[in-house]
Design an enzyme around this catalytic site. Structure first.
Site, short mmCIF file in Angstrom:
data_model
loop_
_atom_site.label_atom_id
_atom_site.label_comp_id
_atom_site.label_asym_id
_atom_site.label_seq_id
_atom_site.Cartn_x
_atom_site.Cartn_y
_atom_site.Cartn_z
CG ASP A 208 -2.00 1.15 1.23
OD1 ASP A 208 -2.73 1.05 0.37
OD2 ASP A 208 -2.06 2.04 2.03
CD GLU A 258 16.83 -14.28 4.17
OE1 GLU A 258 16.79 -14.99 5.26
OE2 GLU A 258 17.08 -13.02 4.22
#
Length: 564
Positions: A208, A258
Site C-alpha cells: 500500500d 532469500e
C-alpha cells in the site's frame, strides 16, 4: 529458479475480504468465507489472490489502519484459519498475496500509544512525525499540507500534563499516523513483519502507498497544499516519491530473494505506485527493487483509442524496458466500478458501460504482462451510487461530508445466489444484513446466474483466461501494433500456436493434433459506436459481444488467431 517467473504474466484476483463471503452470519466477510470461495476462483481461472488487510484494526479505514501487523483481527478469523486458507489455496494452485501497509498504522498501534505517553524528542516519538506547531503558542500546524482524505494532515496531541502539545502527521485520516522511515527502528520492525508472513507460506505482498514512506526531511510548506485532497492522489512532491524509498524496496527484494533461494518458490512484491509519469513508475521496478507496480494510467484513461494506445505504448517503452512486465488494472477497491465509469449519463448509459467494460477486460487480458481483477468485475457489477448517508463508512465522507470520490459504492458485498439480499453473502439467520446494503437489482448479477449464462461477464473472463493460459507468451513477450481505422485499436500478440486438449467452444479452430492454426493472436477494440471492418476476416475466437466474421461492432473487442 524458474526461467519464466510465475508473476510475469499472472492474473491475480483482488479479494476485499469484508465484502467477499461471510461464514459467521455477522454480515462481514471473513477468511473462512474466502476459503469457501476458492473453488469458484479456481474455476474462473486466476493464478492467485490478493487479500485486503485482515490484521487487528479499529476499522476506521477498513483495515488500512493497522493496530498489529502479525495477527488476524477476530472480525475475520484467526491465524489458524489463515493457515487453513493458505493450505487450501496451495492445493488448488492459487498463490496468496497479502496487503501490507508500511506508510502508516492505526492510532491504536502500541507504538503510537507509547509515543503519546512519551516526551517530545523521545525515541518513541521518533518512530512517527511529531513536530512543534507554528505560531507563538504552537497552535498552528507545522506546515500547510492537507490529508488525502481532506482537511489538514496534522493533528495536535494533549501532553501527559494536560497541556496542548506537539502535532503528528497523517497523510490520510487522523487515526492513521504516518511512520517515520528515517528512523531505522521502523525498517527493522517491517523486516520482521515480512518474515513472519513469509514463514507462514505467503507468496508475496501488495504494498500500500509504495511511493510514500519518506517525507522531505525539513517538512516545508507545499506550493499547492490541497492537491492531494483535490485529486485524491499522491501529488504533493514533498510527501511522496522521495528518492530514499527505493532503498526500502531493495531491502525488501533481498528478503524475498532469500526465501526464494531456500525452496525455489519465487515471492512477489507488487507496489501501489502513483507517480507522475511512466518513466517515474519504471524506477520502482528496476531489477533489484519491486517485481511489479500497478500501472494506473490504463484505469484512468478515457474511453478513446488514441488515449489507450498512448498509455499502453508508454508502459511498454518505459516499464517493460526495465526487464519487468507491466501490471495492468481496470479497477480496485478505491475506484468507481468499470461498468459505471465507462457508462454515460443517458438512458442507454448502463448498457454502453457494460459493453465497454467487457471490451476493456478482453483488451487487458491480451496485453503483455500481469493483470489484476477486482472482485465483482467478473460479474459486471455496477457502482452502487445511491447508498444512504447513514450507512456510508468511508473516512473521506466522515472528513469532508462530501459524497464525491467516496469508495463505499464499489465495496458493497458480492451477490452469490437468490433473488433478495443478502444474496447468499451471509450464512446468518433470516434477516441477516450485510455491512453495506445490497440493492435489489443485484439479483441480476448473482454468481449462480452468471455461471449458468454463457453470455455473462463471468464466462467472458473465464474464456479469456483459458485462452491466455493456452497461448505461449500471451501474457508476456512482444506486442506489434496494427494499422487500423480511426477509433480502432489493434495489435498482434505472442508467438507459436495455441495448445490444448480440446476445443474451447463448439466450432473451435482446432486441428487434429490439438493445436489451433496460426501464429499468435490478434486483438482489436472498436472504441466507437458504429461497426467497422475487422482486421482479420474469419470468425473471432473470442469476442466481448456479438461479432460476425469480417465486422467489428462498436464498443466491442475481439481475438482472432493470427493468419495475417
Amino acid at each position: 529458479m524458474n526461467r519464466h517467473p510465475w508473476w510475469r504474466d499472472a492474473v491475480i484476483y483482488q479479494v476485499y475480504v469484508r465484502s467477499f463471503l461471510d461464514s459467521t452470519g455477522d454480515g462481514i466477510g471473513d477468511l473462512a468465507g474466502v476459503r469457501a470461495g476458492l473453488p469458484y476462483l479456481k474455476k474462473l481461472g486466476v493464478d492467485g489472490i490478493w487479500l485486503s488487510p485482515f490484521y487487528p484494526s479499529p476499522q476506521h479505514d477498513h483495515g488500512y489502519d493497522v493496530a498489529g501487523y502479525c495477527d488476524v483481527d477476530p472480525l475475520f478469523g484467526d491465524l489458524a484459519e489463515f493457515d487453513l486458507l493458505t493450505a487450501a489455496a496451495r492445493r488448488l494452485g492459487i498463490r496468496v498475496l497479502l496487503d501490507i501497509v508500511p506508510n502508516h498504522c492505526s492510532d491504536e498501534h502500541p507504538w503510537f500509544g507509547q509515543a503519546l505517553a512519551a516526551a517530545p524528542g523521545s525515541r518513541e516519538r521518533g518512530r512517527f512525525h511529531f513536530a512543534d506547531g507554528r505560531g507563538p503558542d504552537g497552535s498552528e500546524p507545522p506546515n500547510n499540507w492537507y490529508s488525502m482524505f481532506g482537511g489538514p494532515a496534522w493533528s495536535r496531541v494533549t501532553e501527559a500534563d494536560g497541556r496542548p502539545g506537539q502535532w503528528y502527521l497523517h497523510m490520510f485520516a487522523p487515526e492513521q499516523p504516518d511512520w517515520n522511515w528515517r528512523t531505522p527502528e521502523v525498517a527493522d520492525e517491517f523486516d520482521q513483519v515480512l518474515r513472519f508472513w513469509l514463514d507462514r507460506g505467503v507468496d508475496g505482498f501488495r504494498i500500500d502507498v509504495a511511493a510514500g514512506l519518506f517525507k522531505h526531511p525539513e517538512l516545508p510548506d507545499s506550493p499547492d497544499p490541497e492537491a492531494d485532497a483535490r485529486t485524491r492522489d499522491s501529488v504533493n512532491p514533498l510527501a511522496w516519491n522521495q528518492p530514499e524509498v527505493h532503498d526500502v524496496w531493495r531491502n525488501w527484494r533481498a528478503v524475498c530473494e532469500e526465501y526464494t533461494a531456500r525452496d525455489g518458490r519465487e515471492r512477489l512484491l507488487v507496489g501501489e505506485v502513483s507517480v507522475p509519469t511512466a518513466r517515474d513508475h519504471a524506477l520502482y521496478v528496476r531489477p533489484d527493487e519491486l517485481h511489479q507496480a500497478f500501472f494506473f494510467d490504463l484505469l484512468s484513461a478515457p474511453w478513446n483509442a488514441d488515449a489507450f494506445r498512448k498509455v499502453i505504448g508508454e508502459a511498454m517503452q518505459d516499464i517493460a524496458g526495465t526487464g519487468s512486465t507491466v501490471t495492468w488494472v481496470l479497477n480496485n477497491h478505491d475506484q468507481v466500478r468499470t461498468v459505471t465509469r465507462y457508462g454515460e449519463p443517458t438512458p442507454e448509459g448502463s448498457g454502453l458501460g457494460a459493453a465497454r467494460a467487457r471490451a476493456a477486460a478482453l483488451l487487458m487480458l491480451a496485453l503483455p504482462g500481469a493483470a489484476y481483477i477486482y472482485q465483482g468485475e467478473e460479474l459486471g457489477l455496477p457502482e452502487v451510487v445511491d447508498l444512504p448517508d447513514d450507512v456510508l463508512t468511508d473516512p473521506i465522507f466522515r472528513r469532508t461530508g462530501s459524497r464525491a470520490r467516496i469508495r463505499d459504492g464499489c465495496r458493497v458485498p458480492l451477490p452469490w445466489s437468490g433473488q433478495a439480499s443478502p444474496f447468499g453473502f451471509t450464512s446468518g439467520a433470516e434477516g441477516a444484513r450485510p455491512w453495506l446494503p445490497q440493492p435489489d437489482y443485484f439479483a441480476e448479477y448473482v454468481t449462480e446466474r452468471a455461471l449458468a449464462d454463457t453470455r455473462s461477464f463471468w464466462h467472458l473472463y473465464r474464456e479469456g483466461l483459458q485462452l491466455r493460459s493456452r497461448l505461449p507468451q500471451l501474457g508476456d513477450g512482444p506486442l506489434e501494433w496494427l494499422d487500423t481505422p480511426p477509433g480502432v485499436l489493434g495489435f498482434v500478440r505472442g508467438e507459436g500456436p495455441l495448445r490444448g486438449d480440446g476445443p474451447l467452444r463448439d466450432g473451435g479452430l482446432l486441428r487434429g493434433d490439438g493445436l489451433l492454426r496460426g501464429d499468435g493472436l490478434v486483438c482489436a477494440v472498436n472504441f466507437g459506436t458504429a461497426p467497422t471492418p475487422a482486421p482479420v476476416s474469419g470468425t473471432p475466437l473470442l469476442a466481448s459481444g456479438p461479432c460476425p466474421a469480417g465486422v467489428l461492432p462498436g464498443s466491442t473487442a475481439a481475438w482472432w488467431i493470427n493468419d495475417l
